[in-house]
Each structure stands twice: as structure tokens, then as C-alpha cells.
Design an enzyme around this catalytic site. Structure first.
Site, PDB file in Angstrom:
ATOM      1  CB  THR A   1      -0.918   0.017   1.237  1.00  0.00           C
ATOM      2  OG1 THR A   1      -1.635  -1.207   1.309  1.00  0.00           O
ATOM      3  CG2 THR A   1      -1.898   1.169   1.154  1.00  0.00           C
ATOM      4  CB  THR A   2       3.725   2.305   2.153  1.00  0.00           C
ATOM      5  OG1 THR A   2       2.935   2.039   3.320  1.00  0.00           O
ATOM      6  CG2 THR A   2       4.529   3.573   2.372  1.00  0.00           C
TER       7      THR A   2
ATOM      8  CE1 TYR B   1     -16.051   0.606  -5.351  1.00  0.00           C
ATOM      9  CE2 TYR B   1     -16.217  -1.330  -6.768  1.00  0.00           C
ATOM     10  CZ  TYR B   1     -16.660  -0.070  -6.391  1.00  0.00           C
ATOM     11  OH  TYR B   1     -17.728   0.491  -7.042  1.00  0.00           O
TER      12      TYR B   1
ATOM     13  CE1 TYR C   1      -1.981  -4.144   5.555  1.00  0.00           C
ATOM     14  CE2 TYR C   1      -1.447  -4.023   3.228  1.00  0.00           C
ATOM     15  CZ  TYR C   1      -1.668  -3.400   4.436  1.00  0.00           C
ATOM     16  OH  TYR C   1      -1.585  -2.030   4.524  1.00  0.00           O
TER      17      TYR C   1
ATOM     18  NE  ARG D   1      -4.165   2.836   3.100  1.00  0.00           N
ATOM     19  CZ  ARG D   1      -3.958   3.837   2.270  1.00  0.00           C
ATOM     20  NH1 ARG D   1      -4.558   3.862   1.099  1.00  0.00           N
ATOM     21  NH2 ARG D   1      -3.162   4.829   2.588  1.00  0.00           N
TER      22      ARG D   1
ATOM     23  CE  LYS E   1       1.139  -3.658   7.010  1.00  0.00           C
ATOM     24  NZ  LYS E   1       1.510  -2.900   5.785  1.00  0.00           N
TER      25      LYS E   1
ATOM     26  CB  ILE F   1       4.808  -4.412   8.024  1.00  0.00           C
ATOM     27  CG1 ILE F   1       5.263  -5.872   8.063  1.00  0.00           C
ATOM     28  CG2 ILE F   1       4.940  -3.851   6.607  1.00  0.00           C
ATOM     29  CD1 ILE F   1       4.465  -6.812   7.175  1.00  0.00           C
TER      30      ILE F   1
END
Length: 298
Positions: free
Chosen positions: A46-47, A109, A135, A140, A163, A205
Site C-alpha cells: 500500500t505504501t 472495494y 494483510y 482501506r 500483517k 511492518i
């Protein structure tokens, strides 16, 4: 799987002013994290702006990370997507490249059920031999991977960890209590990471590790070694940085801060944009604290 514990950086993806990938800066960041003793690199998560890099770019970043690091640091590749087919294709590519593990985000989504999530992750795990790390970041993805679903997925031989970015310490503690002892549990939330490690998690993380790699590594490894007093001391010092790096959606603040630290060029892909002027002023103050802590713990 090589057991990876400690501070793993959720690495940003540097870009040039025109929006193209800045591969030289990417390699420089890898060198910096090796030097500063970061325990592992998580690339194109994501980052790392995985939603905005295309398939070819995604694979090229994984290839470059593996080639440039030359085995000096473990590489975990973010290869999740909201399409099971795309996730499998990306994960197969990462497997051929030779990554240490794959990070698989909950599909975003399309809001799958818990049953759908089980089938999704099992299909990915069945397609490759490499270790899979789940994860969960419901803030999000909207869809939330329940603890019961994680327990079910832990029975799959190459699903080896999670995560947990829920920031819910109660949920994290139940995972630690109920999951097999060799199932790796990483925090995905810098603010609560120390608390989760003290409860028995294996590491963090981290977004903050992009700007304070040596400090985050020191904090995590102090906690893992049982030196709680010094870990808590460092944690209290860096809490304002964690907060500042989420003034806007990640990775907007961290990339802007890194550009002012001359680590990368000031560039981010639409639909994300640079911070607003009020937050830029706050982030400039944050950089002063980052510089102080870098000198103190270098």
C-alpha cells in the site's frame, strides 16, 4: 521460509517529476535500509502505491529489489489485488523472481464474504510454493478478515503469517493466543506496534521506518529481546512522528517528508496529491524531530 522478525519497512516507491518510476532512488533506499539494519523490505505494498503502478511496473520493482539487494535483506513482495486472478498472476511472477514471501492484502472495494476470502487466499496459496503473509487493513479495504477466518487460513501449509493493521490490540492478542506458535504476526500500525510486540507479535511492518529505519529497528529488537523499558522510551519519543505521517492518506505525508530529506523526488501519482499547506507546516516540524532522533540513535 526464512523467519523474519523485527522492523520491516513498508517501502515507498520513488517516482520522478513526470510520474515515472525512479529506479535509482529505489536502489538507494534499499542500500540505506541495509546500512541502517532494517530487518526486511516489503515492496509494492500500500505504501508503495500498488494501486497505481501497472502490472509491468509492479513486476519490475520486485525484480529490481531482488537483484539490487543481492540477498543482503529479506524481500517480501506485495502481490495482492481485488481480483483473485490478478493476485495469482502477480504472485507467480514474484515466486519465479525468488522473493522470500508474498504479502496478500484483503481484496478491496468488492467486499467479499468471509467464505469468499477463504477461497481467495487458498487459491493464491495453491498456485505457488512461496510463503504467504495475509494483510488485513479494513480501514482501506472495507472488507475485514475475521480472526476465525485467519485461524482457518493458518491451516494452509504456505500461509505463514499476518500483517494486522486493525490497530485493535484486543483482536491482535487473541490472534497471538489462538494461532499456531510458528505463525508470524506483524503489526501494521506503527502507533500500536510496540504494544502488540510486547504481547508476543514478531515485528512491525512500518511506515515510519521509511524515515527512521535505525530507530524503528532498535525499538523492535529491544522489544523482542525483552528490554521493555528502553523500547517504551523510544516509542514515546517517536509517537508524534507516527501521528504526523498519517495527517493525510498514506503514503502522502511520508513521501513528502522523504522528499524534503532528499531521499526521493517530490512526486506521487494521482489520485493522490501532495499535502495541503497546513499539513506541510506540521510536517516540516516533524522533520526537525526526525533529524534529532536520527542523530540520537544513529
Amino acid at each position: 521460509m526464512k523467519v523474519i522478525k523485527g522492523s520491516l519497512v513498508a517501502l515507498v516507491t520513488p517516482m520522478k517529476k513526470d510520474g515515472s518510476l525512479d529506479k535509482n532512488a529505489f536502489c538507494n533506499l534499499i542500500d540505506w535500509h541495509i546500512e541502517k539494519k532494517t530487518d526486511g523490505l516489503v515492496v509494492v505494498g500500500t505504501t508503495g502505491e500498488s494501486p497505481t503502478v501497472d502490472f509491468k511496473e509492479h513486476v519490475s520493482l520486485i525484480e529490481l529489489a531482488m537483484k539490487h539487494s543481492s540477498g543482503k535483506i529479506p524481500i517480501i513482495a506485495g502481490t495482492g489485488a481485488n481480483s483473485t486472478t490478478e493476485s495469482i498472476l502477480l504472485t507467480k511472477e514474484a515466486s519465479v523472481i525468488g522473493v522470500d514471501a508474498s504479502l496478500q492484502v484483503v481484496p478491496y472495494y468488492n467486499k467479499p464474504s468471509q467464505s469468499g476470502l477463504i477461497y481467495h487466499f487458498k487459491a493464491i496459496a495453491d498456485s505457488v510454493d512461496i510463503p504467504i503473509i495475509l494483510y488485513n487493513v479494513p480501514g482501506r479495504t472495507v472488507a475485514d478478515l475475521s480472526n476465525d477466518t485467519v485461524l482457518e487460513l493458518s491451516k494452509v501449509k504456505n500461509i505463514v503469517g499476518i500483517k494486522d493493521a486493525t490497530a485493535d490490540l484486543s483482536r491482535g492478542q487473541w490472534l497471538i493466543r489462538e494461532l499456531p506458535k510458528d505463525f508470524l504476526i506483524y503489526s501494521g500500525d506503527d502507533t500500536t506496534a510496540l504494544a502488540l510486540i510486547l504481547c508476543g507479535a514478531d515485528g512491525n511492518i512500518s511506515v515510519t521506518a521509511n524515515v527512521l529505519p535505525s530507530v524503528m529497528s532498535k525499538l523492535c529488537n529491544l522489544a523482542l529481546s525483552g528490554d521493555f523499558e528502553n523500547a517504551i522510551k523510544i516509542n514515546n519519543e517517536i509517537l508524534p512522528i507516527h501521528k504526523a505521517l498519517f495527517l493525510e492518506a498514506n503514503p502522502i505525508p511520508v513521501k513528502w517528508v522523504m522528499s524534503k530529506m532528499d531521499l526521493i523526488t517530490e512526486s506521487i501519482r494521482l489520485p493522490l496529491t501532495n499535502p495541503n499547506e497546513v499539513n506541510k507546516k506540521k510536517l516540516l516540524e516533524t522533520i526537525k524531530l526526525i533529524n534529532v532522533l536520527q542523530k540520537k540513535y544513529s
